[in-house]
Enzyme design. Sequence first.
Site, PDB file in Angstrom:
ATOM      1  N   LYS A   2       0.816  -1.213   0.000  1.00  0.00           N
ATOM      2  CA  LYS A   2       0.000   0.000   0.000  1.00  0.00           C
ATOM      3  C   LYS A   2       0.852   1.267   0.000  1.00  0.00           C
ATOM      4  O   LYS A   2       0.394   2.333  -0.373  1.00  0.00           O
ATOM      5  CB  LYS A   2      -0.979  -0.039   1.167  1.00  0.00           C
ATOM      6  CG  LYS A   2      -2.049  -1.107   0.921  1.00  0.00           C
ATOM      7  CD  LYS A   2      -3.172  -1.081   1.916  1.00  0.00           C
ATOM      8  CE  LYS A   2      -4.291  -2.016   1.483  1.00  0.00           C
ATOM      9  NZ  LYS A   2      -3.922  -3.451   1.644  1.00  0.00           N
TER      10      LYS A   2
HETATM   11  C1  LIG Z   1      -4.588  -4.535   1.022  1.00  0.00           C
HETATM   12  C2  LIG Z   1      -3.828  -5.790   0.856  1.00  0.00           C
HETATM   13  C3  LIG Z   1      -4.182  -6.757  -0.120  1.00  0.00           C
HETATM   14  C4  LIG Z   1      -5.415  -6.631  -0.963  1.00  0.00           C
HETATM   15  O1  LIG Z   1      -5.308  -5.629  -1.968  1.00  0.00           O
HETATM   16  P1  LIG Z   1      -6.628  -5.055  -2.672  1.00  0.00           P
HETATM   17  O2  LIG Z   1      -6.157  -3.928  -3.516  1.00  0.00           O
HETATM   18  O3  LIG Z   1      -7.532  -4.607  -1.551  1.00  0.00           O
HETATM   19  O4  LIG Z   1      -7.230  -6.171  -3.464  1.00  0.00           O
HETATM   20  C5  LIG Z   1      -3.376  -7.877  -0.255  1.00  0.00           C
HETATM   21  N1  LIG Z   1      -2.284  -8.063   0.533  1.00  0.00           N
HETATM   22  C6  LIG Z   1      -1.923  -7.169   1.465  1.00  0.00           C
HETATM   23  C7  LIG Z   1      -0.729  -7.458   2.312  1.00  0.00           C
HETATM   24  C8  LIG Z   1      -2.666  -5.997   1.668  1.00  0.00           C
HETATM   25  O5  LIG Z   1      -2.296  -5.117   2.612  1.00  0.00           O
END
Ligand SMILES: *Cc1c(COP(=O)(O)O)cnc(C)c1O
Length: 458
Positions: A112
């Site tokens: 993120k």
């Molecule tokens: C947020 C997250 C996801 C999922 O991603 P999306 O964009 O919500 O599909 C997968 N793995 C981790 C470690 C995350 O923090």
Amino acid sequence: MRFVSTRGEAPSIGFEEVLLSGPAPDGGLYVPETWPHWSAAQFSNLAGRPYAEIAGAVLASFIDDPFWADVTAGAARDVYRRFRHADVAPLVAMGANGYLLELFHGPTFAFKDFALQLLAPLMDEALKRRGDTALVLAATSGDTGAAAIHALAGRSKIKVVVLHPKGRISDIQRRQMTTVTAANIRNIAIEGTFDDAQALVKSLFADREFAARHKLAAINSINWVRIAAQAAYYISTCLRLEMKPVTFAVPTGNFGDVFAGFVAKKMGAPVKRLIVATNQNDILARAIETGVYARGPVHATLSPAMDIQVASNFERLIFEAHGRDAAQTRRLMGEFASTGSLTLAPAACAFVGGIFSAVSVSEADTLATMARIFKSTGRVVDPHTAVAIQAAEQSAPTGDTVVMLATAHPAKFPDAVEKAIGQRPELPPELRSILTARERCVTLPNDAAALKTFIAAA
Ligand SMILES: *Cc1c(COP(=O)(O)O)cnc(C)c1O
């Protein structure tokens, strides 16, 4: 480039507005009015270039305003330079035709950071230009809150209030948020579940008078700029693999990350297939297999960032799959809101099946995959990454070049790692130091009035 709502009843907006906005006023999500498409020369000119330059070029494809194209390119240079790996998103060979794309070298050790690190300075700049301020209000089940707090700490025009469910996130995840002592950051532990925290946030946004008075802003994954920022690592990967067709396996919750892979494909990158890897919360796997998108109960799993029952960004794919028909998207989303279920038109279902596959991975298989990878390679992977590896194993056509997205560092999920391989992951120094740092956090009851009082005084 203008942005339009998937539900067709909101005016189109430009980059600066889309940067600061959550959902469109008609309840839809913003998408670019047309898809940019790169020529072979545009791709080859970027081969071998630094990650930040590729990210700047991807973002620039969605921006007409030279001011914002410039600011974005500058911000990309500035933020990706601070990632801990020189390649920013390094690709590591795994098996004969397989690679892991490591997306956890940002400040909070989860993917993120790629979007939020970039979004933060852009939001700050947009607010400065408007002589305005904002209060970012978010509920987190772990990774988003930490990434947002680290990206926004110390920004002059933005205050940040992050709610987490008290006692229900890992110590590391909590400390990543509560040890940030910048004056513009507030952490709240809510006495309740993540759904309670999320509902509180939604109720404050729904109180339009309160939201306007306190200039509430959201940074959730429906923000278009987050998606565009994520498309960059799909494109950088395709460039690194010399533009061969690539199948990507993506650990999926809110459908933002895997939709960014779809964006890269629309832009002309050789994305062959996208494997939607989910844990036992399988709403997306069912939707892609059967065309029926139906809400189910949420199960707590080893991969909590994917414990989601409604994948907000799926609306963008519904729009694309129905030939960008906003009236039909609006009708389907209305049906979903009232009945908890919608059915894709047969042609839309075929469109989705032509690009996406989906696999739901059990808890037992997640642990077994972590153990198997550790035994065969000595590498420790986090449970979200393991879900992608297992999904690729089950569904990638033999002979395909497969890239599996490693979305978090294993040290963020020490209990799951210990359960899988019998030992705890080694903590990187940046995470070790927060174990003893002072925490700052207030506890509030699960009550909107109490939260409003807190925000009014923040
Ligand atoms: C947020 C997250 C996801 C999922 O991603 P999306 O964009 O919500 O599909 C997968 N793995 C981790 C470690 C995350 O923090």
